[in-house]
Design a protein around this motif. Structure first.
Motif, PDB file in Angstrom:
ATOM      1  N   HIS A 118     -59.639  -8.708  -3.690  1.00  0.00           N
ATOM      2  CA  HIS A 118     -58.614  -7.852  -4.305  1.00  0.00           C
ATOM      3  C   HIS A 118     -57.641  -7.471  -3.095  1.00  0.00           C
ATOM      4  O   HIS A 118     -58.000  -7.302  -2.235  1.00  0.00           O
ATOM      5  CB  HIS A 118     -59.358  -6.726  -4.817  1.00  0.00           C
ATOM      6  N   VAL A 119     -56.360  -7.441  -3.737  1.00  0.00           N
ATOM      7  CA  VAL A 119     -55.426  -6.914  -2.704  1.00  0.00           C
ATOM      8  C   VAL A 119     -54.568  -5.669  -3.370  1.00  0.00           C
ATOM      9  O   VAL A 119     -54.011  -5.567  -4.297  1.00  0.00           O
ATOM     10  CB  VAL A 119     -54.449  -8.036  -2.708  1.00  0.00           C
ATOM     11  N   ALA A 120     -54.548  -4.712  -2.335  1.00  0.00           N
ATOM     12  CA  ALA A 120     -53.879  -3.181  -2.427  1.00  0.00           C
ATOM     13  C   ALA A 120     -52.196  -4.004  -2.866  1.00  0.00           C
ATOM     14  O   ALA A 120     -51.784  -4.365  -2.381  1.00  0.00           O
ATOM     15  CB  ALA A 120     -53.901  -2.441  -1.563  1.00  0.00           C
ATOM     16  N   ALA A 121     -51.828  -2.870  -3.946  1.00  0.00           N
ATOM     17  CA  ALA A 121     -50.280  -3.055  -4.274  1.00  0.00           C
ATOM     18  C   ALA A 121     -49.596  -2.565  -3.220  1.00  0.00           C
ATOM     19  O   ALA A 121     -49.835  -1.916  -2.368  1.00  0.00           O
ATOM     20  CB  ALA A 121     -50.403  -2.345  -5.660  1.00  0.00           C
ATOM     21  N   GLU A 122     -48.261  -2.867  -3.296  1.00  0.00           N
ATOM     22  CA  GLU A 122     -47.328  -2.436  -2.349  1.00  0.00           C
ATOM     23  C   GLU A 122     -47.307  -0.611  -2.439  1.00  0.00           C
ATOM     24  O   GLU A 122     -47.011  -0.292  -3.639  1.00  0.00           O
ATOM     25  CB  GLU A 122     -45.909  -2.791  -2.742  1.00  0.00           C
ATOM     26  N   GLY A 123     -47.358  -0.057  -1.594  1.00  0.00           N
ATOM     27  CA  GLY A 123     -47.322   1.401  -1.427  1.00  0.00           C
ATOM     28  C   GLY A 123     -48.911   1.925  -1.915  1.00  0.00           C
ATOM     29  O   GLY A 123     -49.141   3.190  -1.631  1.00  0.00           O
ATOM     30  N   GLU A 124     -49.704   1.126  -2.083  1.00  0.00           N
ATOM     31  CA  GLU A 124     -51.417   1.348  -2.514  1.00  0.00           C
ATOM     32  C   GLU A 124     -51.897   1.640  -0.841  1.00  0.00           C
ATOM     33  O   GLU A 124     -51.980   0.822  -0.603  1.00  0.00           O
ATOM     34  CB  GLU A 124     -52.085   0.413  -3.475  1.00  0.00           C
ATOM     35  N   THR A 125     -52.351   2.648  -0.805  1.00  0.00           N
ATOM     36  CA  THR A 125     -52.884   2.978   0.357  1.00  0.00           C
ATOM     37  C   THR A 125     -54.514   3.265   0.591  1.00  0.00           C
ATOM     38  O   THR A 125     -55.232   3.310  -0.595  1.00  0.00           O
ATOM     39  CB  THR A 125     -52.479   4.456   1.136  1.00  0.00           C
ATOM     40  N   THR A 126     -55.140   3.265   2.066  1.00  0.00           N
ATOM     41  CA  THR A 126     -56.489   3.501   1.991  1.00  0.00           C
ATOM     42  C   THR A 126     -56.957   4.853   1.347  1.00  0.00           C
ATOM     43  O   THR A 126     -58.152   4.851   0.722  1.00  0.00           O
ATOM     44  CB  THR A 126     -57.013   3.314   3.561  1.00  0.00           C
ATOM     45  N   SER A 127     -56.215   5.776   1.517  1.00  0.00           N
ATOM     46  CA  SER A 127     -56.488   7.118   0.934  1.00  0.00           C
ATOM     47  C   SER A 127     -56.336   7.087  -0.703  1.00  0.00           C
ATOM     48  O   SER A 127     -57.267   7.560  -1.343  1.00  0.00           O
ATOM     49  CB  SER A 127     -55.664   8.229   1.204  1.00  0.00           C
ATOM     50  N   ASP A 128     -55.320   6.125  -1.131  1.00  0.00           N
ATOM     51  CA  ASP A 128     -55.512   5.903  -2.820  1.00  0.00           C
ATOM     52  C   ASP A 128     -56.741   5.343  -3.318  1.00  0.00           C
ATOM     53  O   ASP A 128     -57.321   5.786  -4.154  1.00  0.00           O
ATOM     54  CB  ASP A 128     -54.586   4.977  -2.884  1.00  0.00           C
ATOM     55  N   LEU A 129     -57.308   4.244  -2.311  1.00  0.00           N
ATOM     56  CA  LEU A 129     -58.523   3.674  -2.958  1.00  0.00           C
ATOM     57  C   LEU A 129     -59.654   4.753  -2.717  1.00  0.00           C
ATOM     58  O   LEU A 129     -60.601   4.595  -3.612  1.00  0.00           O
ATOM     59  CB  LEU A 129     -58.897   2.380  -2.076  1.00  0.00           C
ATOM     60  N   SER A 130     -59.639   5.376  -1.595  1.00  0.00           N
ATOM     61  CA  SER A 130     -60.648   6.409  -1.469  1.00  0.00           C
ATOM     62  C   SER A 130     -60.794   7.447  -2.386  1.00  0.00           C
ATOM     63  O   SER A 130     -62.071   7.868  -2.806  1.00  0.00           O
ATOM     64  CB  SER A 130     -60.449   6.988  -0.049  1.00  0.00           C
ATOM     65  N   VAL A 131     -59.774   7.987  -2.883  1.00  0.00           N
ATOM     66  CA  VAL A 131     -59.701   8.952  -4.022  1.00  0.00           C
ATOM     67  C   VAL A 131     -60.401   8.485  -5.211  1.00  0.00           C
ATOM     68  O   VAL A 131     -61.321   9.072  -5.747  1.00  0.00           O
ATOM     69  CB  VAL A 131     -58.430   9.575  -4.543  1.00  0.00           C
ATOM     70  N   HIS A 132     -60.227   7.245  -5.687  1.00  0.00           N
ATOM     71  CA  HIS A 132     -60.873   6.786  -6.933  1.00  0.00           C
ATOM     72  C   HIS A 132     -62.472   6.629  -6.538  1.00  0.00           C
ATOM     73  O   HIS A 132     -63.315   6.857  -7.436  1.00  0.00           O
ATOM     74  CB  HIS A 132     -60.268   5.243  -7.138  1.00  0.00           C
ATOM     75  N   ALA A 133     -62.975   6.004  -5.367  1.00  0.00           N
ATOM     76  CA  ALA A 133     -64.135   5.606  -5.129  1.00  0.00           C
ATOM     77  C   ALA A 133     -64.828   7.047  -5.086  1.00  0.00           C
ATOM     78  O   ALA A 133     -66.002   7.401  -5.575  1.00  0.00           O
ATOM     79  CB  ALA A 133     -64.302   4.916  -3.995  1.00  0.00           C
ATOM     80  N   ALA A 134     -64.468   8.025  -4.127  1.00  0.00           N
ATOM     81  CA  ALA A 134     -65.064   9.363  -3.954  1.00  0.00           C
ATOM     82  C   ALA A 134     -65.154  10.251  -5.451  1.00  0.00           C
ATOM     83  O   ALA A 134     -66.124  10.800  -5.662  1.00  0.00           O
ATOM     84  CB  ALA A 134     -63.985  10.225  -3.145  1.00  0.00           C
ATOM     85  N   THR A 135     -64.170  10.132  -6.188  1.00  0.00           N
ATOM     86  CA  THR A 135     -64.198  10.915  -7.387  1.00  0.00           C
ATOM     87  C   THR A 135     -65.309  10.326  -8.244  1.00  0.00           C
ATOM     88  O   THR A 135     -66.315  11.101  -8.875  1.00  0.00           O
ATOM     89  CB  THR A 135     -62.820  10.705  -8.384  1.00  0.00           C
ATOM     90  N   ARG A 136     -65.269   9.044  -8.194  1.00  0.00           N
ATOM     91  CA  ARG A 136     -66.728   8.479  -9.158  1.00  0.00           C
ATOM     92  C   ARG A 136     -68.029   8.707  -8.564  1.00  0.00           C
ATOM     93  O   ARG A 136     -68.991   8.888  -9.578  1.00  0.00           O
ATOM     94  CB  ARG A 136     -66.465   7.017  -9.216  1.00  0.00           C
TER      95      ARG A 136
END
Length: 327
Positions: free
Chosen positions: A48-66
């Motif tokens: 999987h490849v992060a979209a333009e502008g999608e950051t490590t903290s963006d990914l972290s928020v989703h994983a952390a919330t779940r």
């Protein structure tokens, strides 16, 4: 009168993968490679490849919330946030601080740990120590990476390996057995076998002024060292807990290369049916690798409460480590 022993127990897991999927056939369109070449050497089929502008903290928020939802905790319950990453959004503040703000967990401690692919296990070990010491009751531990931002897409030996993703766990203080032990190691003398030679203080290396922010790796040397290091830390972990290798219910390894995973399983005399493998779908997500695999195993129903799990990882630095826990 003796005080009750405190353990840190994984109360919930979560993960997140960017929407964009890059298959081996996709890579073959712009890199001199093929699906057969990549799969036979690494076991990887897609990443999987992060979209333009999608950051490590963006990914972290989703994983952390779940993970928090699974654990039944709110942002106000968190005493500490630790993010294992080698690809922070910015130099400072830490990705953990950025994550804290987005979760609304104002006031608790928050910091990053950079141990490359071992980052999650380093962070997990630190979180465990905070809970065992009584300094925290609820700790959010995240492993998250946007490694594809560091990939030289013209270099097939590294371009085919890495992907983006994040995984998270919530640790809670408990009198019931949870994490039994963690074991961390490093060998900085081997740094140039797997590294990114660019930094703030050092800048660019004089002999590589155009290196850029990209991963450099001596693949065969890394493979040999990784297999030996993981053999050693597995033995250390079992000895420290007075256990036999056959006591382990599940091996949840860093997802770097299927051959390394198989070598570790063989050392444990474990069937691959008892090993969680996600490298084929995720590629090497560095710090995100182990928690991503753990969350998938939990949500698929394979990993059950009460089972004994061995987590291990090896990464640049070199760094390596393990965690033995009763889930």
């Amino acid at each position: 009168m003796t005080s009750e022993r405190i353990y840190s127990r994984i109360a919930g897991t979560g993960s997140y993968l960017p929407e964009k999927v890059l298959t081996n056939d996709d890579l073959a369109k712009f890199v001199d490679t093929s699906d057969e070449w990549i799969a036979s050497r690494t076991g990887i089929r897609e990443r999987h490849v992060a979209a333009e502008g999608e950051t490590t903290s963006d990914l972290s928020v989703h994983a952390a919330t779940r993970a928090m939802e699974a654990a039944g905790v709110s942002a106000a319950d968190l005493d500490l946030i630790i993010v294992g990453t080698t690809t922070p959004d910015i130099i400072f503040p830490s990705t953990a601080c950025l994550l804290q703000a987005r979760l609304g967990a104002n006031g608790c401690g928050a910091f990053d740990v950079n141990a490359a692919c071992s980052g999650f296990l380093y962070a997990l070990s630190i979180g465990d120590k905070f809970i065992r010491s009584g300094d925290a009751k609820t700790v959010l531990v995240v492993g998250a990476e946007t490694l594809t931002r560091m990939v030289d897409w013209s270099e097939r030996t590294t371009a085919v390996l890495f992907g983006d993703g994040a995984g998270a766990v919530v640790l809670k203080a408990d009198s019931e057995t949870g994490i039994l032990s963690t074991h961390l190691h490093a060998d900085g003398a081997k740094k140039e076998l797997l590294w990114n030679p660019v930094g703030v203080s050092a800048g660019f290396r004089d002999d590589q002024p155009n290196a850029g922010v990209r991963i450099q790796m001596a693949g065969s040397d890394v493979f040999k060292y990784a297999v030996k290091a993981l053999d050693s830390v597995v033995e250390e972990t079992l000895e420290a807990n007075g256990l036999d290798r056959h006591d382990i219910d599940w091996l949840i390894p860093h997802q770097a290369n299927l051959r390394i995973i198989e070598a570790t399983a063989k050392r444990l005399d474990m069937s691959m049916d008892r090993v969680i493998v996600t490298v084929d779908k995720h590629g090497n997500t560095s710090s995100g690798s182990v928690p991503l695999a753990l969350d998938e195993a939990v949500r698929s129903g394979r990993v059950q409460r009460g089972q004994l799990l061995l987590l291990e990882a090896f990464g640049g630095g070199f760094t390596w480590g393990s965690a033995l826990l009763r889930y």
